[in-house]
Structure formats: C-alpha cells, structure tokens
Design a protein around this motif. Structure first.
Motif, short mmCIF file in Angstrom:
data_model
loop_
_atom_site.label_atom_id
_atom_site.label_comp_id
_atom_site.label_asym_id
_atom_site.label_seq_id
_atom_site.Cartn_x
_atom_site.Cartn_y
_atom_site.Cartn_z
N THR A 1 0.83 -1.20 0.00
CA THR A 1 0.00 0.00 0.00
C THR A 1 0.86 1.25 0.00
OG1 THR A 1 -1.51 -1.29 1.33
CG2 THR A 1 -2.01 1.04 1.11
N SER B 1 1.90 1.88 -3.27
CA SER B 1 0.82 2.51 -4.03
C SER B 1 0.82 4.01 -3.80
CB SER B 1 -0.54 1.93 -3.61
OG SER B 1 -0.55 0.56 -3.84
N LEU B 2 1.06 4.38 -2.54
CA LEU B 2 1.08 5.81 -2.23
C LEU B 2 2.20 6.52 -2.98
CD1 LEU B 2 0.35 5.70 1.60
CD2 LEU B 2 -0.96 6.97 -0.12
N ALA C 1 3.43 5.57 -5.78
CA ALA C 1 2.99 5.66 -7.18
C ALA C 1 2.01 6.80 -7.36
CB ALA C 1 2.34 4.34 -7.59
N ALA C 2 1.15 6.95 -6.37
CA ALA C 2 0.16 8.04 -6.46
C ALA C 2 0.86 9.39 -6.43
CB ALA C 2 -0.81 7.94 -5.29
#
Lengths: 568, 313
Positions: free
Chosen positions: A14, A17-18, A20-21
């Motif tokens: 996760t 993911s952050l 990547a965001a």
C-alpha cells in the motif's frame, strides 16, 4: 505470526501505491475527433460490416450458346509467372512478408472455402492461371489456353511442376483436380461448375474442360480459389483442413502456426519458378478489427494489410503506405418486384426510373466510401477497363426534379411509399438511400431484419426492392447473376434478352463486339430499373513503403505474395 | 479456512453445470446457421444439410446437449467447427494471454485506484480530492474500447512508444510481453481503477472519522503511521470486495480491448465464436470465463475471511 508478517507485506504494498500516487500519471485525455482510429471505426461502411450483407453474385449459370465459334487464343506473357531462363540470375529470397488479414483461415481445402480465404491458400497452392496488375489473365500452371469449341476450353500445362509431397503435376492431375472441385460436396464456388460436363486428358500436358454452355470467364475463374491444384495424393478424401497439399512457392508450417491466429509459410526449395519467391517466409495474422489492421501497418508490425476500408486509405497514405486496389464491389438497388405484385407502383418503369434519378452517386460515394468510389452510372467502373462503357457515365444522373415529374406522369403526384429491408450491417447505406429518395417524394418504410437474412428474405419475395452489394467479375456470369439468376424472384422473365446478349457475346470472336453486346445487356438492365447503381468500390489492400511488387486481381482480397520483396 | 474453501468448491460444481446448461440452450437462439456460415451463400441446400449432419446440429437438442456435457466433464470441449481444432487446445493457447492482460489491468487498477483513493480520502474536500473525484468519474464514464483506440493512436501510432498491436507470432521474451501489454492493460484498467479509487476514498473517509484513529492521533502517533497501520488496513475490506468484482468486469472488458489490439486471447475468441455461430467454441469460452470468475470469487471469499476475522467464524 504469519498473519502479522503478511499484513506487513500488504502495508508495504500500500505504501508503494502511495508512492505511485505521489508520482502521479498522465491520463492522456486528449482524444479528439480527428483520431484516425476513431474516425475509421465510425465513419464508413467497414468491409466486415457489409460482408454480412454481401450477396455474392458470381456466375451460377451460363448463357445458352447460340452458335459455335472457332479457337480463341487468350494466353499472355506475365511479368513473373514464366520461369526465367536458366542462365538468368534471380535474386535470392530474403526476409519475411508479414500480412494482416481480415479473418482466420477456416480450411486449406480450396474446394471447401470461398474467396475470402485466397490469401491464406495462395502461398501453398498454384493456380492454373493468374492475373497481372492490369487484371489480365496470364499463365500459371497452364502456359496457354484455347477454346477449340465455344463450350470447350483446352489448357496446356507445365511439365516441370512438383507438389510439396513429391508428386508430379501433369494433365491427368489437372483433370482429377477439376473433377474434384466440380464434384466437391458443399463447394462454395459451385457456380463455376454449374454447367460443367467433363474434363478429359488430351496428352501429358494438355487437357480439355467441357461445359454445357460457353463459359468465357473460365480462365479468369482458374486464377482464383477454384483454380488451385491439389496433389493427386490429396484427392482421395484427405483431410486438408490444416494440411494443405499444393505445389506453391511456400510450404505451410503447422509447427510455427497457431490456428485461428497466425499461419506461417516457409520456402519451397523445389519451386518451379524461383522468381516468384521474393521472401523466405510469410506469416499471415488474423486482424478482425479494421483499426488494428491499419495501425499494424503504420507502426511496422506488418508489411501488408488487407481489406482496408475506404475511409482508412488517407491515413495509410499519409503514413507512407501504398494502396493496392482492384474494382470489386458494386453496391446497387435491386428492384425485383417489377411486376408490381408487392407494390403496384414498382410495376411502373417510370417509378423505377424516378428512384434511379433520385440517387446521388457522388453523395453516396462521399458518405459511404469516403469519396473514393467510382460514380459511373454503368455496371462496370472506369478502372475495370475491359468492360467499362463510358456512355453510361452520366446515365440516370441525379435529377430529383425529373424524378418528381416521372412520378406524376406515372400517376403518383404526391409521391409513393416503398418498403425496404434494413439490418445492422447495412444501416448507413440504406439510411442514406432513404434520405435521397425522400427528397424526390419517395417515402421508404424500413423493415428491420437480422444480419444474414437479407438474401434469403429477398429471394423468398418478402421484399421487392433492396440494397445489395455484388462482387464484380466477368460480365458473362456477372450480368445475368445481378438480376436474373437468382434474383428474378417474381419470375417475370422481362430480362431474358440479357441472356441473349450475353450468349452472343460469349461466342463472339471480336473482343470489341463482345464488349458492345455486354454493354447492351447492361443497358437493358439499367433502363428497366432492375439495377440502380450506387457506385463502384474497390477491394483495398495497403503495403508498406518497403514492399515491392504487390499485385492484386479481381475477386481477391489479398495481393499475391508472388514476386513480392521486402526491403530491410 | 479449509472448510470454507471446500464448501465454496463444492458449491461451484452445480453453478458450473447451471452455466453450461444455460449457455448451451441460449446459444441455440443464435440466428446464424453454422453450416450456412461455413459453406457460404452459394452452397446448395443439400450441401448445407450434409454439413449440418456432419456438425451434428441436425440431432435433437437434448441429445446434442447430453453428448456435449458428457464430453465436457471429461475435459473434451469438442472441435472448433470452423477450423477443426480442438477447442481445449485453442483455449489452452489463449488463456495465458487473457490472464496476463487481466492481471495487467488489475495491477494498474489496484495501484492507481488505491493510491488515488487514499490521497483523495486523506485530502477530502481539498483540491486534490476534487481532481481525483472528477478524474474517477471520467474514468468510469469512458468506455474501455474508446480508451483503447485513443491509446493505440497516440502512444503507438503517433509516438511509437508501444506496439499498436500484439506482435504477430506472439511476443518474444518478457520485455516484449510487457511492452505489448502496457497499452491494453491501461485501457482495461482505467475504469476499474476509477471505481476502486472512489471506493477507497469513501472507505478511507469513513475510517479516518473513527474513534480509534482520533485516539491514535491524539496519542501523538505520526499521521503516516496511523494511516498505514490503522486506516488503510481497515479501509481495505470493502475495496478488496470491489476488486473481486472488477476481475469479472476486466474479463468482460477484454473482449473489446483484445479486438482493438489484436490480442489472441479469450475475448477475441469469444467474439469470433458468437459472430460465426461457432457453438463449441462459444461454450468453451464461456465455461473458461465462468470458471475463472468462480475461482476469483472463491479467492475473494478467502481473502475476505483473512482480512476480517469475524467472517471466519
């Protein structure tokens, strides 16, 4: 313990993911209407769309012979089909020809498939004749052909041809092949053999084919699927679905192919004409989507893309590709209810002529064929030089005023109402026809049918007028097939004279005389209002700029691979 | 957990049977006559009848169904009517391609969707949230085939960054596989990522308002730690459920995306089977898709049980 560990992994993912965001991403939301892909997918009648509605009107029956005529030599000198002299240096085959085809191959048995499969079969099978860039019939396995009698064709064949399995080709094998094609149950090209009587050997390199009636287009037919020669070992019922047995320049490689996706062909080392073998390997991949087929060509994934829609041609040309096109499609309005059984108004020739005068062929070309179709008012377009008749160029030119006058003369001053079938695959052209006829006071009520039902439902007399798209070939078979067989559904017999003209032309010695007779037959069909041309479209293929020598013939969807070279 | 797995697997058997039965009889409603489709318009009536007999479609429907079913349970899904290939062989070649595509789409959907969802949840009401909310609405609204066309045009045809189509003959090596999958995966994953982003956002907003989060922050724990250790984990339960549903949507969406990028996967196989009335191929396609959806749902149930101890019972 394990649970905690895995939850940590999830937390780490996760966190990833952050990250990547945080990096963000571009959505590429700049799609505009000038996107080639989008435009091509919506703005034209795609070949596959109209295929569903296409009614193949190849020769089903030949005209009755009126008198016998002597020999007619029609052999020619092809550019690449004749084996070069032994001392002539032929460039060695090099590279791979990658072709994007519209659909997958269904069978490698030439007696079991229709013309759409030509591109897959032609690398492995030789045809008796071929076509050149001028659409003339030139030698293939047959070196010459004559017509000793109107109903008989005599072919002389090569004596140096060996099939992939080692069997030799001779006149007896050719005769056995003719018998095989003519008697094969369920042959989609059965029309070619409708009046076939017998094939017989004259000597080792000569054979004759006899028909019940003259068949002037037979040498042309022998350049297509129905002229492909099989090994004698394959004629006893062998399953050819995935195992072609021909004598062509390339050999099918089942190991390198994936059925339904890509077919691969490798060089036939023992081919009789090395000049035909420009490339070592051919791969043909099925690309059902129009945009994908063109994009693959533009981005260099393939060297040849077949079945290119008219609306896509400019995009291909802009990208440096070259167009290979042959006259092929004849979209038209067919009026079968000329006796007025379903609709009395259609029984009046003036109403039918009013319909013809309401058709704006230029507008049809712009809307349906991206302005690329030939707008001649005849049955054959200007690029079909053998049978084109310039006098028909302006026949029934768009004239809504005159159309209204004709309707009034016929007793319909307030216009008429007709019913036409429409199905998803033919919606754009039919809706355009509705608009054009409406401007002349002809109201068209549309009856929705399913794709694939058009032919059968017109043949069963449910409709007396319809949009159709025929395939053009030799007028001897083509002209009667457009409106007589099978389309004289109401058994009117009003076009019987067409048969007479065609029969006379079929045995005519002089080519010009034959052309005039065919033109008279065509005029009869046009004047009667049975056939109302909407234009003439081409079968298109595009080749990359580094591809040289691509030639396509009548009735083909794919260029010949013979003699094609790909510059690296 | 094992009991749950066995229970779900047993429940899948009647479900697969039901799907097979339903699809078999629905396929008969297709107006396309396969014999006529194979032979073309010029074929005589006798030839068409002979072909129908060869295909076995002239037999009573229940006989056809019984034969197909008895073969199917033994792993024989019949022969493709149009090219004579075994349907199982064809499917075997195509399954990895579609799985790879769906995985690519899912990866993009999860990474992008979760990331943007978390950011939007954390920045609720601010400009970041508004932009992400609008973008996710657009993502849901745009059909994947249109996105595929646009991506192919700009990033393949115009810019040449990626291949416009699946390499004829198939990709060679992992790098070519990845290159070939980027654009189709993005096209496939956009809508799913938008849906996941929205779900993640609302789940995050809900969790961040809970007492234990407030307590953790009041205790002086760093925001990053509170979010990563407490908020995201608890917000993930509804998101995981949604991801499971998205797998089915991705498989459905692959039909069009495969066509546009000419990917020889299950989607293009299914579309071709439908248009040609190729019943054995259609049945094989549907059974594989149904099986994948069933397995994904089982995996979803298991992951749900893993994330939420209350479900384990």
């Amino acid at each position: 313990m394990t649970g905690t560990h895995t939850r940590r992994i999830v937390a780490a993912l996760t966190a990833l993911s952050l990250v990547a965001a945080a990096c963000g991403g571009s959505d590429g939301d700049g799609a505009t209407s000038d996107s080639t892909a989008t435009e091509a997918s919506t703005a034209e009648s795609t070949p596959e769309a109209t295929d569903a509605a296409e009614i193949v009107v190849e020769a089903e029956e030949q005209p009755v012979s009126t008198e016998a005529e002597p020999d007619e030599e029609v052999s020619g000198e092809p550019a690449t089909t004749e084996a070069p002299p032994a001392d002539e240096e032929v460039a060695a085959p090099a590279g791979e020809l990658r072709v994007a085809s519209f659909g997958p191959v269904t069978s490698y048995n030439p007696a079991a498939v229709n013309s759409a499969q030509f591109g897959y079969l032609i690398p492995v099978y030789d045809t008796l004749t071929r076509q050149n860039a001028d659409l003339q019939v030139v030698p293939g396995l047959a070196t010459a052909w004559t017509r000793p009698e109107p109903n008989i064709w005599e072919f002389t064949v090569r004596d140096d041809v060996v099939f992939h399995d080692g069997a030799a080709f001779d006149a007896q094998v050719a005769v056995d092949n003719i018998d095989y094609h003519a008697t094969f149950e369920g042959n989609p090209n059965a029309g070619t053999w409708a009046t076939f009587v017998e094939a017989r050997v004259v000597d080792d390199v000569t054979f004759q084919v006899e028909f019940a009636q003259p068949v002037p287009q037979f040498p042309l037919s022998m350049s297509l699927i129905q002229g492909m020669m099989l090994s004698p070992n394959a004629l006893d019922g062998a399953d050819l679905t995935r195992s072609p047995q021909g004598s062509g320049p390339w050999v099918h490689s089942d190991a390198d192919s994936q059925a339904g996706v890509t077919e691969v062909f490798t060089l036939n080392e023992n081919y009789w004409n090395p000049a035909d073998q420009g490339v070592e390997r051919i791969s043909i991949t099925s690309f059902p989507d129009n945009n994908a087929r063109l994009n693959a060509l533009i981005t260099g994934e393939v060297d040849v893309s077949t079945t290119i829609a008219d609306a896509q041609i400019d995009a291909g040309l802009d990208a440096g590709a070259e167009l290979v096109a042959v006259p092929n499609f004849f979209p038209h309005i067919l009026i079968t209810d000329r006796g007025g059984e379903l609709n009395p108004a259609l029984g009046d020739v003036r109403v039918r002529q009013a319909i013809a005068l309401s058709v704006d062929r230029a507008a049809y070309s712009d809307a349906i064929h991206a302005g690329r179709s030939d707008t001649s008012g005849g049955i054959y377009p200007s690029n079909f030089s053998q049978f084109y008749w310039p006098d028909f160029d302006d026949k029934n030119s768009y004239d809504p005023e005159r159309a209204r006058e004709l309707l009034a003369e016929a007793g319909y001053p307030d216009g008429v109402t007709i019913t036409m079938p429409i199905m998803p695959a033919i919606t754009p052209p039919v809706e355009l026809i509705v608009q054009m006829l409406g401007a002349s006071g002809i109201t068209v009520e549309l009856e929705q049918i399913n794709n694939g039902e058009l032919g059968p439902r017109v043949l069963s007399k449910e409709f007396g007028i319809t949009w159709l798209r025929a395939l053009l070939d030799h007028p001897a078979g083509n002209l009667p097939a457009l409106a007589i067989r099978p389309w004289d559904t109401f058994e009117l017999g009003d076009l019987a004279e067409v048969d007479d003209f065609v029969a006379e032309a079929a045995v005519a010695d002089d080519v010009e005389v034959a052309r005039e007779l065919y033109a008279e037959a065509a005029e009869l069909m046009l004047d009667s209002g049975a056939i109302i041309p909407l234009g003439h479209a081409t079968q298109n293929a595009m080749v990359a700029a580094n591809v040289d020598g691509a030639v396509m013939g009548l009735g083909m969807q794919d260029p010949y691979p013979h003699g094609v070279r790909v510059e690296s | 957990m094992l009991r749950l797995l066995i229970g779900r697997l047993l429940a899948a058997i009647p479900l697969m049977f039901l799907v097979a039965t339903l699809v078999f009889f629905l396929a008969q409603a297709n107006s396309v006559d396969p014999a006529g489709s194979i032979l073309g318009l010029d074929a005589s009536g006798e030839a068409v009848e002979a072909k129908r007999a060869e295909l076995g479609v002239d037999r009573p429907l229940l006989t056809q169904y019984g034969d197909w079913l008895s073969n199917a349970v033994r792993g024989d899904l019949g022969t493709n009517w149009f090219n004579g290939e075994e349907v199982t062989t064809e499917l075997k070649d195509r399954i990895p391609v579609t799985i790879a595509l769906a995985f690519g789409g899912l990866l993009i959907a999860v990474v992008v969707g979760c990331s943007f969802g978390v950011v939007a949840g954390l920045k609720a009401g601010r400009w970041q949230d508004r932009i992400i909310t609008v973008a996710s609405s657009l993502g849901i609204a745009m059909p994947n085939f249109w996105i595929a066309l646009v991506l192919a045009y700009y990033f393949a045809v115009k810019l040449g960054w990626f291949p416009a189509v699946w390499p004829p003959g198939g990709p060679e090596g992992p790098l070519e596989w990845i290159e070939a999958l980027v654009l189709p995966s993005v096209a496939l994953g956009v809508a799913a990522s938008a849906a996941i982003a929205r779900q993640t956002r609302s789940a995050m907003i809900g969790v961040l308002q809970r007492d234990y989060i407030r307590t953790a922050l009041a205790k002086g724990l760093p925001v990053r730690r509170v979010v990563s250790r407490h908020a995201i984990r608890n917000a993930s339960i509804p998101v995981v459920t949604l991801i499971g549903f998205q797998v089915s949507a991705l498989l459905g969406g692959s039909l069009f995306v495969e066509l546009i990028f000419n990917i020889p996967g299950l989607g293009s196989y299914g579309v071709d089977a439908i248009f040609r009335g190729n019943v054995p191929a259609l049945l094989g396609f549907v059974m594989v898709i149904a099986l994948v959806v069933v397995l994904v749902n089982i995996a979803l149930d298991l992951s749900y049980a893993w994330l939420n101890p209350k479900v384990r019972g």
